[in-house]
Design a protein around this motif. Structure first.
Motif, PDB file in Angstrom:
ATOM      1  N   LEU A  57       0.782  -0.876  -0.296  1.00 53.69           N
ATOM      2  CA  LEU A  57      -0.164  -0.117   0.191  1.00 53.69           C
ATOM      3  C   LEU A  57       1.014   1.561  -0.077  1.00 53.69           C
ATOM      4  CD1 LEU A  57      -2.141   1.312  -0.005  1.00 53.69           C
ATOM      5  CD2 LEU A  57      -2.889   1.091   2.514  1.00 53.69           C
ATOM      6  N   GLU A  58       1.674   1.229   0.710  1.00 55.98           N
ATOM      7  CA  GLU A  58       2.574   2.653   0.765  1.00 55.98           C
ATOM      8  C   GLU A  58       3.656   3.026  -0.919  1.00 55.98           C
ATOM      9  OE1 GLU A  58       3.865   4.868   2.584  1.00 55.98           O
ATOM     10  OE2 GLU A  58       2.413   4.283   4.108  1.00 55.98           O
ATOM     11  N   LEU A  59       3.724   1.088  -1.455  1.00 55.36           N
ATOM     12  CA  LEU A  59       4.447   1.533  -2.751  1.00 55.36           C
ATOM     13  C   LEU A  59       3.893   2.421  -3.495  1.00 55.36           C
ATOM     14  CD1 LEU A  59       6.482  -1.978  -2.442  1.00 55.36           C
ATOM     15  CD2 LEU A  59       7.472   0.178  -2.211  1.00 55.36           C
ATOM     16  N   TRP A 139      -8.846   6.496   8.228  1.00 54.64           N
ATOM     17  CA  TRP A 139      -9.477   5.419   7.262  1.00 54.64           C
ATOM     18  C   TRP A 139      -9.424   5.672   6.239  1.00 54.64           C
ATOM     19  CZ3 TRP A 139     -10.546   1.516  10.787  1.00 54.64           C
ATOM     20  CH2 TRP A 139     -10.507   1.629  11.669  1.00 54.64           C
ATOM     21  N   HIS A 140      -8.489   6.488   5.705  1.00 53.26           N
ATOM     22  CA  HIS A 140      -7.868   6.467   4.209  1.00 53.26           C
ATOM     23  C   HIS A 140      -7.084   6.234   3.902  1.00 53.26           C
ATOM     24  CE1 HIS A 140     -10.579   9.594   4.271  1.00 53.26           C
ATOM     25  NE2 HIS A 140     -11.110   9.498   2.965  1.00 53.26           N
ATOM     26  N   ALA A 141      -6.310   6.156   2.552  1.00 55.34           N
ATOM     27  CA  ALA A 141      -5.380   5.280   2.304  1.00 55.34           C
ATOM     28  C   ALA A 141      -3.898   4.708   2.725  1.00 55.34           C
ATOM     29  CB  ALA A 141      -5.232   4.542   1.116  1.00 55.34           C
ATOM     30  N   ALA A 145      -2.154   2.598   6.617  1.00 54.02           N
ATOM     31  CA  ALA A 145      -1.261   1.767   5.839  1.00 54.02           C
ATOM     32  C   ALA A 145       0.069   2.386   7.387  1.00 54.02           C
ATOM     33  CB  ALA A 145      -0.058   2.051   4.674  1.00 54.02           C
ATOM     34  N   LEU A 146      -0.149   3.565   7.319  1.00 58.23           N
ATOM     35  CA  LEU A 146       0.760   3.953   9.151  1.00 58.23           C
ATOM     36  C   LEU A 146       0.275   2.835   9.382  1.00 58.23           C
ATOM     37  CD1 LEU A 146       0.769   8.142   8.321  1.00 58.23           C
ATOM     38  CD2 LEU A 146       2.179   6.663   8.297  1.00 58.23           C
ATOM     39  N   GLN A 147      -0.834   2.581   9.760  1.00 58.31           N
ATOM     40  CA  GLN A 147      -1.120   1.744  11.343  1.00 58.31           C
ATOM     41  C   GLN A 147      -1.029  -0.045  11.188  1.00 58.31           C
ATOM     42  OE1 GLN A 147      -2.886   3.618  13.643  1.00 58.31           O
ATOM     43  NE2 GLN A 147      -1.953   4.905  12.774  1.00 58.31           N
ATOM     44  N   VAL A 148      -1.334  -0.252   9.916  1.00 56.13           N
ATOM     45  CA  VAL A 148      -0.583  -1.551   9.341  1.00 56.13           C
ATOM     46  C   VAL A 148       0.695  -1.770   9.705  1.00 56.13           C
ATOM     47  CG1 VAL A 148       0.251  -3.342   7.646  1.00 56.13           C
ATOM     48  CG2 VAL A 148      -2.510  -2.010   7.888  1.00 56.13           C
TER      49      VAL A 148
END
Length: 252
Positions: A57-59, A139-141, A145-148
């Motif tokens: 997701l970060e990529l 709850w946005h992308a 990603a930061l939470q994951v």
């Protein structure tokens, strides 16, 4: 004159008492076959999928060169590889990975979580791995990603250590080797910045390693304090590993 030596020596009587058991130089894990643990394999596979999903997701949100330079992204890639190997070994009833590898993975995952929550989460401008100057919306992308990367995966790695990993496998002699990667990352971060233009906003990925803002003396002092904190955390994890109860051995 001495008596002749008899041709046959009679058997000596048995010595009464329980047999003396000598300590074996071979550890018990070398002779006791590991169990097949499908549930542990499934949980570790899910951790690997979550870590890989966060990196992917970060990529998608940022440039690969910048995204892959973050400590937390590199740590989640390591978590993906280690958890996939651990899941395969648990599924096939093979020996677990060396504790030096799993302990290092645990340490780096905890570091990524603590640095984010203690040093980055409340910075101004808000910390972003894509270079955005505004805080990511919930709850946005980018927020997901930061939470994951900094919450879900580190928490899952800690739970795997507490619930699925035998206790007392980590050792103090391993802690010095675990510092090599953070030290190498510091060198990588400074060398990377030297090859980027001073006007590049992605030159320094972490504010506490920003030489332009703090100078080399303060930046290296920050790195030294962080290194001492990392070593203390490593020793603390080893101590906890030797005091926590061992999870019950079963086929989960």
């Amino acid at each position: 004159m001495t008596a002749p030596i008899p041709r046959e020596i009679p058997d000596l009587p048995a010595v009464p008492g329980p047999p003396l058991l000598l300590p074996a130089p071979v550890p018990a894990t070398a002779v006791v076959a590991p169990l097949r643990r499908p549930l542990a394999a499934l949980l570790r596979l899910l951790i690997a999928v979550a870590a890989a999903g966060g990196v992917a997701l970060e990529l998608l949100l940022g440039t690969p060169a910048r995204t892959l330079s973050y400590f937390s992204v590199q740590t989640n890639i390591l978590v993906t590889v280690v958890m996939l190997l651990s899941a395969a070994r648990a599924w096939r009833a093979r020996r677990a990975l060396p504790s030096a590898v799993t302990g290092a993975t645990l340490l780096y995952a905890v570091i990524a979580a603590l640095v984010y929550h203690l040093l980055l989460d409340h910075t101004t401008p808000p910390f972003s791995m894509t270079g955005a100057t505004t805080a990511p919306e919930r709850w946005h992308a980018q927020w997901a990603a930061l939470q994951v990367l900094h919450v879900l995966v580190p928490a899952a790695v800690v739970l795997d250590w507490l619930l699925l990993t035998p206790a007392a496998r980590l050792h103090l002699r391993q802690t010095a080797a675990w510092l090599l990667y953070p030290l190498a990352y510091l060198a990588f971060s400074l060398i990377r910045a030297a090859f980027l233009a001073p006007s590049n906003p992605a030159r320094y990925l972490y504010p506490f390693l920003d030489v332009t803002a703090h100078g080399y003396r303060s930046t290296l002092a920050n790195a030294l304090l962080l290194g001492l904190a990392i070593y203390t955390l490593a020793v603390l994890l080893v101590g906890l590993d030797h005091t926590r109860p061992t999870p019950t051995r079963h086929r989960a």
